[in-house]
Design a protein around this motif. Structure first.
Motif, PDB file in Angstrom:
ATOM      1  N   GLY A   4       0.908  -1.377  -0.127  1.00  0.00           N
ATOM      2  CA  GLY A   4       0.037  -0.073  -0.159  1.00  0.00           C
ATOM      3  C   GLY A   4       0.739   1.268  -0.121  1.00  0.00           C
ATOM      4  O   GLY A   4       1.807   1.407  -0.716  1.00  0.00           O
ATOM      5  N   GLU A   5       0.486   2.134   0.874  1.00  0.00           N
ATOM      6  CA  GLU A   5       1.055   3.383   0.646  1.00  0.00           C
ATOM      7  C   GLU A   5       2.359   3.536   0.995  1.00  0.00           C
ATOM      8  O   GLU A   5       3.253   4.399   0.493  1.00  0.00           O
ATOM      9  N   LEU A   6       2.630   2.774   1.992  1.00  0.00           N
ATOM     10  CA  LEU A   6       4.383   2.753   2.519  1.00  0.00           C
ATOM     11  C   LEU A   6       4.971   2.215   1.286  1.00  0.00           C
ATOM     12  O   LEU A   6       6.189   2.911   1.193  1.00  0.00           O
ATOM     13  N   HIS A 166       8.614 -13.231   7.176  1.00  0.00           N
ATOM     14  CA  HIS A 166       7.689 -14.093   7.905  1.00  0.00           C
ATOM     15  C   HIS A 166       8.200 -15.663   7.921  1.00  0.00           C
ATOM     16  O   HIS A 166       7.926 -16.549   9.062  1.00  0.00           O
ATOM     17  N   ILE A 167       8.811 -15.939   6.625  1.00  0.00           N
ATOM     18  CA  ILE A 167       9.251 -17.400   6.737  1.00  0.00           C
ATOM     19  C   ILE A 167      10.603 -17.610   7.783  1.00  0.00           C
ATOM     20  O   ILE A 167      10.758 -18.703   8.481  1.00  0.00           O
ATOM     21  N   ILE A 168      11.531 -16.595   7.837  1.00  0.00           N
ATOM     22  CA  ILE A 168      12.631 -16.478   8.699  1.00  0.00           C
ATOM     23  C   ILE A 168      11.877 -16.410  10.223  1.00  0.00           C
ATOM     24  O   ILE A 168      12.355 -17.162  11.105  1.00  0.00           O
ATOM     25  N   ASP A 383       2.583 -30.641   5.284  1.00  0.00           N
ATOM     26  CA  ASP A 383       2.323 -30.162   3.920  1.00  0.00           C
ATOM     27  C   ASP A 383       2.139 -28.676   4.159  1.00  0.00           C
ATOM     28  O   ASP A 383       0.559 -28.415   4.169  1.00  0.00           O
ATOM     29  N   MET A 384       3.022 -27.714   4.018  1.00  0.00           N
ATOM     30  CA  MET A 384       2.367 -26.065   4.088  1.00  0.00           C
ATOM     31  C   MET A 384       1.765 -25.834   2.882  1.00  0.00           C
ATOM     32  O   MET A 384       2.354 -25.972   1.648  1.00  0.00           O
ATOM     33  N   LYS A 385       0.316 -25.204   2.871  1.00  0.00           N
ATOM     34  CA  LYS A 385      -0.166 -25.107   1.684  1.00  0.00           C
ATOM     35  C   LYS A 385      -0.487 -23.515   1.425  1.00  0.00           C
ATOM     36  O   LYS A 385      -0.573 -23.178   0.213  1.00  0.00           O
ATOM     37  N   ALA A 386      -0.336 -22.621   2.403  1.00  0.00           N
ATOM     38  CA  ALA A 386      -0.522 -21.341   2.503  1.00  0.00           C
ATOM     39  C   ALA A 386       0.228 -20.771   3.573  1.00  0.00           C
ATOM     40  O   ALA A 386       0.566 -21.239   4.564  1.00  0.00           O
ATOM     41  N   ASP A 387       0.751 -19.559   3.354  1.00  0.00           N
ATOM     42  CA  ASP A 387       1.683 -18.821   4.266  1.00  0.00           C
ATOM     43  C   ASP A 387       1.165 -17.231   4.750  1.00  0.00           C
ATOM     44  O   ASP A 387       1.857 -16.682   5.228  1.00  0.00           O
ATOM     45  N   LYS A 394       2.294 -11.075  -6.921  1.00  0.00           N
ATOM     46  CA  LYS A 394       1.726  -9.926  -6.210  1.00  0.00           C
ATOM     47  C   LYS A 394       1.976 -10.264  -4.636  1.00  0.00           C
ATOM     48  O   LYS A 394       2.346  -9.289  -4.021  1.00  0.00           O
ATOM     49  N   ARG A 395       1.856 -11.456  -4.199  1.00  0.00           N
ATOM     50  CA  ARG A 395       2.240 -11.717  -3.025  1.00  0.00           C
ATOM     51  C   ARG A 395       1.092 -10.748  -1.841  1.00  0.00           C
ATOM     52  O   ARG A 395       1.858 -10.440  -0.953  1.00  0.00           O
ATOM     53  N   ASN A 396       0.109 -10.634  -2.463  1.00  0.00           N
ATOM     54  CA  ASN A 396      -0.848 -10.066  -1.488  1.00  0.00           C
ATOM     55  C   ASN A 396      -1.312 -10.733  -0.177  1.00  0.00           C
ATOM     56  O   ASN A 396      -1.302 -11.959  -0.357  1.00  0.00           O
ATOM     57  N   PRO A 397      -1.511  -9.891   1.029  1.00  0.00           N
ATOM     58  CA  PRO A 397      -1.971 -10.938   2.273  1.00  0.00           C
ATOM     59  C   PRO A 397      -3.203 -11.508   1.983  1.00  0.00           C
ATOM     60  O   PRO A 397      -4.111 -10.936   1.482  1.00  0.00           O
TER      61      PRO A 397
END
Length: 484
Positions: A4-6, A166-168, A383-387, A394-397
Motif C-alpha cells: 500500500g501507501e508505505l 515471515h518465513i525467517i 504439508d504447508m499449503k498457505a503462508d 503480487k504476494r498480497n496478504p
C-alpha cells in the motif's frame, strides 16, 4: 511485507535515486541504507533523551554538544546547499567513525563506504521522502530492508533468494533460541535470520539483559554471519546495529572453502544457502567432500552445518525440493548421513510461490540435531499449503495461513502420533524412510483420500444434451422469425 501507501512512498524515493542518475540497484540500496541509518541514530538519541528526562538523570548522548547539527532532526530543515555540505562533509564521516574499534563488524564494512548522492536537490528529495516513511518498529525496518532487496534485478541469479521475513520468523519460532545459544548463518546476506533471533530473545528472554554475562554474550559472542558480498555484509552489519546488537561477528568468508575452518563451534544454524551454485572440487574444503562428493552448493552446505555444529547443536535450513528426493549418489549420501548418524526431526514442505516474485522454486525446511550417534526414529512431515500471502507474483496478504499451525504442532509433537498420512501433518518411521532409499519428499509418504463420485447414466446425460440442443434450435427459429 510492505504494501500500500508505505510501498508507494519507498518507490518514490527509489525513483528519486533513479532519475538523479544512480541506477545501480545495489548502490541505491547502500545510499538509502546509510540515510536510514543516520535517521535511526537520531531517533534512538531522541528516545534516550526523553527517557533520561523522565527519569531525571543526565544523558550522555551519541552526538557531542558541538555535533548536534549532525542530527537528522537538525539538518533536515536546512536549505539544499547547506544540507548537502553538512551531510557529505560532516555527517557521513561521523557515522563511518562511530565505532573506533577497527575489529567491529560496523568498522570493517563502513570503512570503504562512500557518499554518492550527486546534487543538493536530489538529497533534499530523498531526505523528505525518508522522513515520510514511518519506522517506529523494528518489524517495519526489517520489512523495509526486504522490500529494498527485492528490487535488486540480479537477485536469484546465483541462487541467492531473499528469504521472506515471515518465513525467517517462523523458523526462529520453531527453533526457540536461548540466551546461551551461539548462532550462525554461513550465507548471511543482510543478516535476516540473526536479526530475527535477536528480536525473539528480546520478546521471550528480556531478563537476559539484566545478567551481565548473558548481555555481553548477546552483544559480542552470540551472532555470527558470513557472506562473500561486501555490500550485503555492510547492510547486514548496519541492520544488526539498528536492532540493538552492538558487535555482531559479520565477516567476509567463502563458507565452503578451506578458509572456513570452524568445527563444532555453534549451537544453532539458521540458513537459506544458495541453491544453484556449482563449484569446482578444488575450491571446496576436502572434509566436506568426504561427506558428499558433489559440486552442488545446497548439498555441501548441509555437510558444512554438520561440521560447524557442536554435539547437540540444532539446524533449521531451507533446501530446494531436489535435495529431498534427488537420486544421485551425493544426494543420497547427505540424506543418509543426517538420518543415520544424527537426528532428523522434521521436513516442512513449502509451496512454490513462497519466493515469488523473484523465484518460483519449490522448497522445504529441514530441522535436525547433530548427535554423531544417530537418533532418528520418527520424522515429522508437514504439508504447508498457505503462508498468509497469495502465491502469485503480487504476494498480497490473504487469510489462509498454516504458519501458526506449524509452530503449534511442532512444539506439541506428542499429540501428532496418531495422525494419519491423509492429514496435513504426520509421522514417518525411520524404517519407512530407509526402505524408500532415504527419500524425504512428502509426496512419497502422503496418502491421498479418494472419494467415490456417482455420475448419471450416460444415456440420461445424452438425453439431456439432445433436449438442450432442441431448445437451442427452437430459440434460433423464434429469433429468425422476429428478425424476418
Amino acid at each position: 511485507m510492505i504494501t500500500g501507501e508505505l510501498k508507494n512512498r519507498v518507490d518514490k524515493i527509489w525513483e528519486a535515486f533513479w532519475t538523479g542518475g544512480i541506477t545501480n540497484p545495489l548502490t541505491v540500496i547502500e545510499q538509502f541504507t546509510y540515510l536510514l541509518f543516520i535517521k535511526s541514530l537520531d531517533d534512538i538519541e531522541t528516545t534516550k533523551e526523553n527517557e533520561a528526562m523522565f527519569l531525571g538523570f543526565e544523558h550522555e548522548g551519541l552526538f557531542p554538544k558541538d555535533k548536534q547539527h549532525l542530527r537528522w532532526s537538525k539538518f533536515k530543515n536546512l536549505g539544499p546547499e547547506q544540507m548537502f555540505e553538512i551531510v557529505s562533509r560532516e555527517v557521513f564521516p561521523f557515522i563511518k567513525n562511530l565505532h573506533g574499534d577497527n575489529d567491529s563488524a560496523y568498522a570493517k564494512y563502513m570503512g570503504d563506504a562512500m557518499f554518492l548522492i550527486p546534487t543538493p536537490n536530489m538529497l533534499v528529495k530523498i531526505v523528505e521522502g525518508i522522513g515520510n516513511v514511518p519506522m517506529d518498529s523494528r518489524d517495519t525496518k526489517g520489512d523495509l530492508y526486504e522490500y529494498l532487496l527485492s528490487k535488486v534485478a540480479t537477485a536469484g541469479t546465483n541462487g541467492q533468494f531473499r528469504t521472506p521475513r515471515h518465513i525467517i520468523d517462523m523458523m526462529v519460532e520453531l527453533m526457540k533460541p536461548t540466551p546461551e545459544d551461539i548462532v550462525v548463518d554461513p550465507a548471511a546476506g543482510t543478516a535476516g535470520f540473526l536479526v530475527s533471533v535477536g528480536e525473539y530473545l528480546r520478546r521471550n528472554h528480556s531478563d537476559l539483559f539484566l545478567v551481565q554475562g548473558l548481555k555481553e554474550h548477546f552483544n559480542n559472542d552470540m551472532f555470527y554471519g558470513f557472506d562473500m558480498d561486501r555490500t550485503m555484509l555492510r547492510i547486514g552489519a548496519m541492520n544488526m546495529m539498528q536492532h540493538g546488537i552492538e558487535n555482531p561477528n559479520i565477516e567476509y568468508r567463502d563458507s565452503l572453502s578451506e578458509q572456513n575452518s570452524d568445527k563444532e563451534k555453534y549451537t544453532l544454524v539458521l540458513a537459506n544457502p544458495p541453491f544453484k551454485g556449482s563449484l569446482d572440487y578444488e575450491a571446496v574444503a576436502p572434509d566436506l567432500l568426504k561427506v558428499t562428493k558433489t559440486k552442488k552448493t545446497e548439498l555441501l552446505f548441509l555437510a558444512l552445518f554438520l561440521r560447524m555444529l557442536k554435539a547437540g547443536g540444532r539446524c533449521a535450513v531451507i533446501v530446494p525440493d531436489g535435495v529431498l528426493f534427488g537420486s544421485s549418489t551425493a544426494h543420497k549420501a547427505i540424506r543418509k548421513e543426517i538420518v543415520d548418524k544424527h537426528k532428523l526431526e522434521a521436513v516442512i514442505s513449502m509451496p512454490s510461490g513462497v519466493f515469488k516474485p523473484y523465484a518460483g522454486v519449490s522448497t522445504a525446511i529441514l530441522i535436525f540435531t547433530k548427535t554423531g550417534v544417530g537418533g532418528t526414529d520418527n520424522v515429522w512431515f508437514y504439508d504447508m499449503k498457505a503462508d498468509g500471502y497469495s502465491l502469485d507474483d503480487k504476494r498480497n496478504p490473504i487469510e489462509a495461513n498454516d504458519i501458526p499451525d506449524i509452530v503449534a504442532r511442532f512444539h506439541a509433537l506428542d499429540k501428532e502420533v496418531d495422525r494419519k498420512r491423509t492429514e496435513q501433518s504426520f509421522f514417518v518411521s525411520v524404517k519407512d524412510i530407509e526402505g524408500n532409499g532415504y527419500d524425504l519428499s512428502i509426496n512419497r509418504y502422503k496418502e491421498v483420500k479418494y472419494e467415490e463420485v456417482q455420475y448419471k447414466d450416460p444415456r440420461a446425460i445424452l438425453t439431456e444434451i439432445q433436449e438442450l440442443e432442441e431448445a437451442i434450435m427452437q430459440g434460433l427459429s423464434e429469433l429468425e422469425g422476429l428478425i424476418g
